[in-house]
Design a protein around this motif. Structure first.
Motif, PDB file in Angstrom:
ATOM      1  N   ILE A  88       0.616  -1.187   0.019  1.00  0.00           N
ATOM      2  CA  ILE A  88       0.151   0.041   0.020  1.00  0.00           C
ATOM      3  C   ILE A  88       0.790   1.261  -0.195  1.00  0.00           C
ATOM      4  CG2 ILE A  88      -1.971   1.234   1.165  1.00  0.00           C
ATOM      5  CD1 ILE A  88      -2.521  -1.269   2.674  1.00  0.00           C
ATOM      6  N   VAL A  89       0.686   2.298  -0.968  1.00  0.00           N
ATOM      7  CA  VAL A  89       1.150   3.535  -0.775  1.00  0.00           C
ATOM      8  C   VAL A  89       0.216   4.544  -0.804  1.00  0.00           C
ATOM      9  CG1 VAL A  89       2.645   5.022  -2.174  1.00  0.00           C
ATOM     10  CG2 VAL A  89       3.132   2.630  -2.510  1.00  0.00           C
ATOM     11  N   THR A  90       0.521   5.438   0.064  1.00  0.00           N
ATOM     12  CA  THR A  90      -0.619   6.803   0.277  1.00  0.00           C
ATOM     13  C   THR A  90       0.132   7.942  -0.137  1.00  0.00           C
ATOM     14  OG1 THR A  90       0.519   6.947   2.647  1.00  0.00           O
ATOM     15  CG2 THR A  90      -1.498   5.174   2.227  1.00  0.00           C
ATOM     16  N   PRO A  91      -0.076   8.467  -1.343  1.00  0.00           N
ATOM     17  CA  PRO A  91       0.776   9.534  -1.749  1.00  0.00           C
ATOM     18  C   PRO A  91       0.022  10.881  -1.368  1.00  0.00           C
ATOM     19  CG  PRO A  91       0.595   7.850  -3.811  1.00  0.00           C
ATOM     20  CD  PRO A  91      -0.435   7.542  -2.540  1.00  0.00           C
ATOM     21  N   ASN A  92       1.056  11.669  -1.050  1.00  0.00           N
ATOM     22  CA  ASN A  92       0.440  12.986  -0.658  1.00  0.00           C
ATOM     23  C   ASN A  92       0.997  13.955  -1.806  1.00  0.00           C
ATOM     24  OD1 ASN A  92       3.341  13.237  -0.129  1.00  0.00           O
ATOM     25  ND2 ASN A  92       2.885  13.313   2.162  1.00  0.00           N
ATOM     26  N   VAL A  93       0.781  15.312  -1.597  1.00  0.00           N
ATOM     27  CA  VAL A  93       1.244  16.229  -2.707  1.00  0.00           C
ATOM     28  C   VAL A  93       2.712  16.159  -2.837  1.00  0.00           C
ATOM     29  CG1 VAL A  93       1.703  18.637  -2.993  1.00  0.00           C
ATOM     30  CG2 VAL A  93      -0.470  17.928  -2.233  1.00  0.00           C
ATOM     31  N   ASP A  94       3.714  16.113  -1.690  1.00  0.00           N
ATOM     32  CA  ASP A  94       5.112  15.839  -1.942  1.00  0.00           C
ATOM     33  C   ASP A  94       5.635  14.754  -2.611  1.00  0.00           C
ATOM     34  OD1 ASP A  94       7.839  16.903  -0.949  1.00  0.00           O
ATOM     35  OD2 ASP A  94       7.800  15.165   0.071  1.00  0.00           O
ATOM     36  N   ILE A  95       4.801  13.326  -2.547  1.00  0.00           N
ATOM     37  CA  ILE A  95       5.238  12.373  -3.483  1.00  0.00           C
ATOM     38  C   ILE A  95       4.871  12.365  -4.607  1.00  0.00           C
ATOM     39  CG2 ILE A  95       4.535   9.805  -3.458  1.00  0.00           C
ATOM     40  CD1 ILE A  95       4.468   9.656  -0.426  1.00  0.00           C
ATOM     41  N   CYS A  96       3.575  12.919  -4.746  1.00  0.00           N
ATOM     42  CA  CYS A  96       3.149  13.357  -6.131  1.00  0.00           C
ATOM     43  C   CYS A  96       4.110  14.166  -6.926  1.00  0.00           C
ATOM     44  CB  CYS A  96       1.831  13.881  -6.310  1.00  0.00           C
ATOM     45  SG  CYS A  96       0.467  12.427  -6.008  1.00  0.00           S
ATOM     46  N   PRO A 276       9.071  24.142  11.620  1.00  0.00           N
ATOM     47  CA  PRO A 276       9.189  25.040  10.405  1.00  0.00           C
ATOM     48  C   PRO A 276      10.640  25.026   9.851  1.00  0.00           C
ATOM     49  CG  PRO A 276       9.522  26.222  12.417  1.00  0.00           C
ATOM     50  CD  PRO A 276       8.962  24.813  12.783  1.00  0.00           C
ATOM     51  N   ARG A 277      11.758  24.889  10.548  1.00  0.00           N
ATOM     52  CA  ARG A 277      12.766  24.925   9.896  1.00  0.00           C
ATOM     53  C   ARG A 277      13.083  23.444   9.128  1.00  0.00           C
ATOM     54  NH1 ARG A 277      17.859  26.358  13.566  1.00  0.00           N
ATOM     55  NH2 ARG A 277      18.904  26.317  11.785  1.00  0.00           N
ATOM     56  N   ARG A 278      12.725  22.208   9.410  1.00  0.00           N
ATOM     57  CA  ARG A 278      12.544  21.090   8.665  1.00  0.00           C
ATOM     58  C   ARG A 278      11.838  21.241   7.404  1.00  0.00           C
ATOM     59  NH1 ARG A 278      10.849  15.692   8.178  1.00  0.00           N
ATOM     60  NH2 ARG A 278       9.291  16.198   9.837  1.00  0.00           N
ATOM     61  N   LEU A 279      10.596  21.714   7.596  1.00  0.00           N
ATOM     62  CA  LEU A 279       9.488  21.401   6.695  1.00  0.00           C
ATOM     63  C   LEU A 279       9.268  22.731   5.751  1.00  0.00           C
ATOM     64  CD1 LEU A 279       7.132  19.528   9.046  1.00  0.00           C
ATOM     65  CD2 LEU A 279       8.561  18.557   7.288  1.00  0.00           C
ATOM     66  N   ALA A 280       9.839  23.880   6.022  1.00  0.00           N
ATOM     67  CA  ALA A 280       9.605  25.109   5.318  1.00  0.00           C
ATOM     68  C   ALA A 280       9.409  24.768   3.646  1.00  0.00           C
ATOM     69  CB  ALA A 280      10.133  26.125   5.827  1.00  0.00           C
ATOM     70  N   ARG A 281      10.795  24.151   3.326  1.00  0.00           N
ATOM     71  CA  ARG A 281      11.081  24.126   1.964  1.00  0.00           C
ATOM     72  C   ARG A 281      10.117  22.890   1.314  1.00  0.00           C
ATOM     73  NH1 ARG A 281      14.582  25.014  -2.029  1.00  0.00           N
ATOM     74  NH2 ARG A 281      14.623  23.829  -3.682  1.00  0.00           N
ATOM     75  N   ARG A 282       9.700  21.836   2.092  1.00  0.00           N
ATOM     76  CA  ARG A 282       8.894  20.915   1.289  1.00  0.00           C
ATOM     77  C   ARG A 282       7.569  21.359   1.372  1.00  0.00           C
ATOM     78  NH1 ARG A 282       7.314  15.792   5.012  1.00  0.00           N
ATOM     79  NH2 ARG A 282       9.599  15.413   5.012  1.00  0.00           N
ATOM     80  N   TYR A 283       6.932  22.230   2.229  1.00  0.00           N
ATOM     81  CA  TYR A 283       5.558  22.658   1.933  1.00  0.00           C
ATOM     82  C   TYR A 283       5.471  24.014   1.369  1.00  0.00           C
ATOM     83  CZ  TYR A 283       4.330  18.882   5.243  1.00  0.00           C
ATOM     84  OH  TYR A 283       3.984  17.660   6.071  1.00  0.00           O
ATOM     85  N   VAL A 285       8.070  25.858  -0.398  1.00  0.00           N
ATOM     86  CA  VAL A 285       8.678  26.256  -1.707  1.00  0.00           C
ATOM     87  C   VAL A 285       8.317  25.157  -2.581  1.00  0.00           C
ATOM     88  CG1 VAL A 285      11.237  26.312  -2.601  1.00  0.00           C
ATOM     89  CG2 VAL A 285      10.872  27.266  -0.405  1.00  0.00           C
ATOM     90  N   ASP A 286       8.460  23.852  -2.139  1.00  0.00           N
ATOM     91  CA  ASP A 286       8.038  22.875  -3.362  1.00  0.00           C
ATOM     92  C   ASP A 286       6.359  22.484  -3.345  1.00  0.00           C
ATOM     93  OD1 ASP A 286      10.586  22.782  -3.811  1.00  0.00           O
ATOM     94  OD2 ASP A 286      10.958  21.307  -2.300  1.00  0.00           O
ATOM     95  N   GLY A 287       5.890  22.257  -1.895  1.00  0.00           N
ATOM     96  CA  GLY A 287       4.353  21.638  -2.146  1.00  0.00           C
ATOM     97  C   GLY A 287       3.358  22.737  -2.504  1.00  0.00           C
ATOM     98  N   GLY A 292      -0.977  24.164  -6.102  1.00  0.00           N
ATOM     99  CA  GLY A 292      -1.639  25.106  -6.922  1.00  0.00           C
ATOM    100  C   GLY A 292      -1.603  24.929  -8.268  1.00  0.00           C
ATOM    101  N   ARG A 293      -0.735  24.540  -8.999  1.00  0.00           N
ATOM    102  CA  ARG A 293      -0.555  23.873 -10.457  1.00  0.00           C
ATOM    103  C   ARG A 293      -1.516  22.862 -10.598  1.00  0.00           C
ATOM    104  NH1 ARG A 293       4.784  24.754  -9.815  1.00  0.00           N
ATOM    105  NH2 ARG A 293       5.388  22.512 -10.083  1.00  0.00           N
ATOM    106  N   LEU A 294      -1.556  21.807  -9.692  1.00  0.00           N
ATOM    107  CA  LEU A 294      -2.442  20.576  -9.892  1.00  0.00           C
ATOM    108  C   LEU A 294      -3.966  21.030  -9.809  1.00  0.00           C
ATOM    109  CD1 LEU A 294      -2.408  17.568  -9.771  1.00  0.00           C
ATOM    110  CD2 LEU A 294      -2.411  17.708  -7.386  1.00  0.00           C
ATOM    111  N   LEU A 295      -4.358  21.772  -8.603  1.00  0.00           N
ATOM    112  CA  LEU A 295      -5.865  22.172  -8.588  1.00  0.00           C
ATOM    113  C   LEU A 295      -6.119  23.296  -9.678  1.00  0.00           C
ATOM    114  CD1 LEU A 295      -5.894  22.665  -4.943  1.00  0.00           C
ATOM    115  CD2 LEU A 295      -7.020  20.983  -6.072  1.00  0.00           C
ATOM    116  N   GLY A 296      -5.046  24.073 -10.126  1.00  0.00           N
ATOM    117  CA  GLY A 296      -5.460  24.958 -11.335  1.00  0.00           C
ATOM    118  C   GLY A 296      -5.628  24.259 -12.709  1.00  0.00           C
TER     119      GLY A 296
END
Length: 305
Positions: A88-96, A276-283, A285-287, A292-296
């Motif tokens: 089982i894989v549970t992709p989120n936005v970061d995995i996609c 915030p320091r660990r996840l700021a870029r993931r969410y 800058v990247d996520g 936004g592009r995906l939903l748009g």
């Protein structure tokens, strides 16, 4: 918390608007041939209905199985009872996002036996495309519901991942809720174990020797998924859940967002506020731009019909 949440909500809205113009490429990317599945009924108990072919729902180049959490649990129960394992894989936005830029990672995700959406932007995009999935299904929830299933049937489980001691804490909390649960192993591999064949084989040998029926692999994508893919042949009757941070959530060492934030699709904002320091870029800058592009893009497809 209100300040950061308000800011990220504004960012999501801005990203969606921008995505209407520039996001269709993510949604419209040709998908590989859809896998065939067996849909099951919504209840968690009772017989599995007849096996009927159903196409996966394709969002951002990933094929998702349109199943509820309860249906996933019943599917796994039926397959284990028949002596068959799976992944089982549970992709989120970061995995996609990672899979969209790496065909090998996309193949790793899509080759799983069950792929369910762990991210409200993915659920929303599927709805906009007119091919909805019933709900968000997270590894953090499945670790509990599959443990309940395992306790009921006497199937042993193995917990893999987290900092030292966290897998054992998760085992304690899972067995406290489900006293009949059999935990046949709990192991936190050292950081970088997968850098050498010897490190991978050491972890692999421990899991294989324990002979579990369910493995909860919380090592992060794609590390956990590559390890699991390599274990499938050695344990053909075992089900594997790649669950990322779920082992820490189950242990109580990492807090989960309140239910209302999860329903609103803002669990990531809660995690960002806590780390915030660990996840700021993931969410941020990247996520966010990817979501936004995906939903748009999904909205553009819908409006263009």
């Amino acid at each position: 918390m209100p300040g950061p949440v308000a800011g990220v909500v504004a960012g999501v809205v801005a990203g969606v608007v921008a995505g209407v113009v520039g996001g269709a490429d993510i949604v419209d990317r040709p998908a590989p041939a859809a896998a065939e599945l067996t849909p099951v009924a919504a209840e968690w108990t009772g017989p599995v209905p007849g096996r009927t072919a159903a196409e996966r729902v394709w969002v951002g180049g990933i094929g998702f199985d349109a199943l509820t959490e309860g249906e996933v649990v019943r599917w796994v129960a039926a397959e284990l009872a028949a002596g068959r394992g799976g992944r089982i894989v549970t992709p989120n936005v970061d995995i996609c996002r990672a899979a969209a830029s790496d065909p090998a990672l996309r193949d790793l995700v899509c080759a799983a036996d069950l792929v369910v959406a762990d991210g409200m932007p993915l659920v929303w995009a599927a709805r906009l495309l007119g091919t909805p999935v019933p709900e968000r299904v997270t590894g953090a929830d499945l670790i509990w519901s599959l443990s309940e299933l395992a306790a009921r049937h006497g199937w042993p489980v193995y917990l893999l991942g987290g900092p030292p001691g966290v897998a054992l804490q998760a085992a304690d909390r899972l067995t406290a809720r489900h006293p009949r649960l059999r935990v046949c192993g709990a192991h936190a591999p050292p950081y970088g174990f997968d850098a050498t064949p010897e490190g991978i084989e050491s972890v692999r040998a421990k899991v294989v020797a324990a002979r579990p029926k369910l493995v909860f692999a919380g090592l992060g994508f794609p590390r956990q998924d590559r390890l699991v893919a390599g274990l499938r042949d050695a344990l053909p009757g075992t089900w594997f859940l790649g669950c990322g941070a779920a082992v820490g959530f189950a242990a109580g060492t990492a807090p989960r967002a309140p239910e209302w934030l999860r329903r609103a699709g803002l669990e990531w904002a809660f995690r960002l506020a806590g780390e915030p320091r660990r996840l700021a870029r993931r969410y941020l800058v990247d996520g966010l731009p990817f979501a936004g592009r995906l939903l748009g893009g999904a909205l553009a497809v819908r409006l263009g019909r």
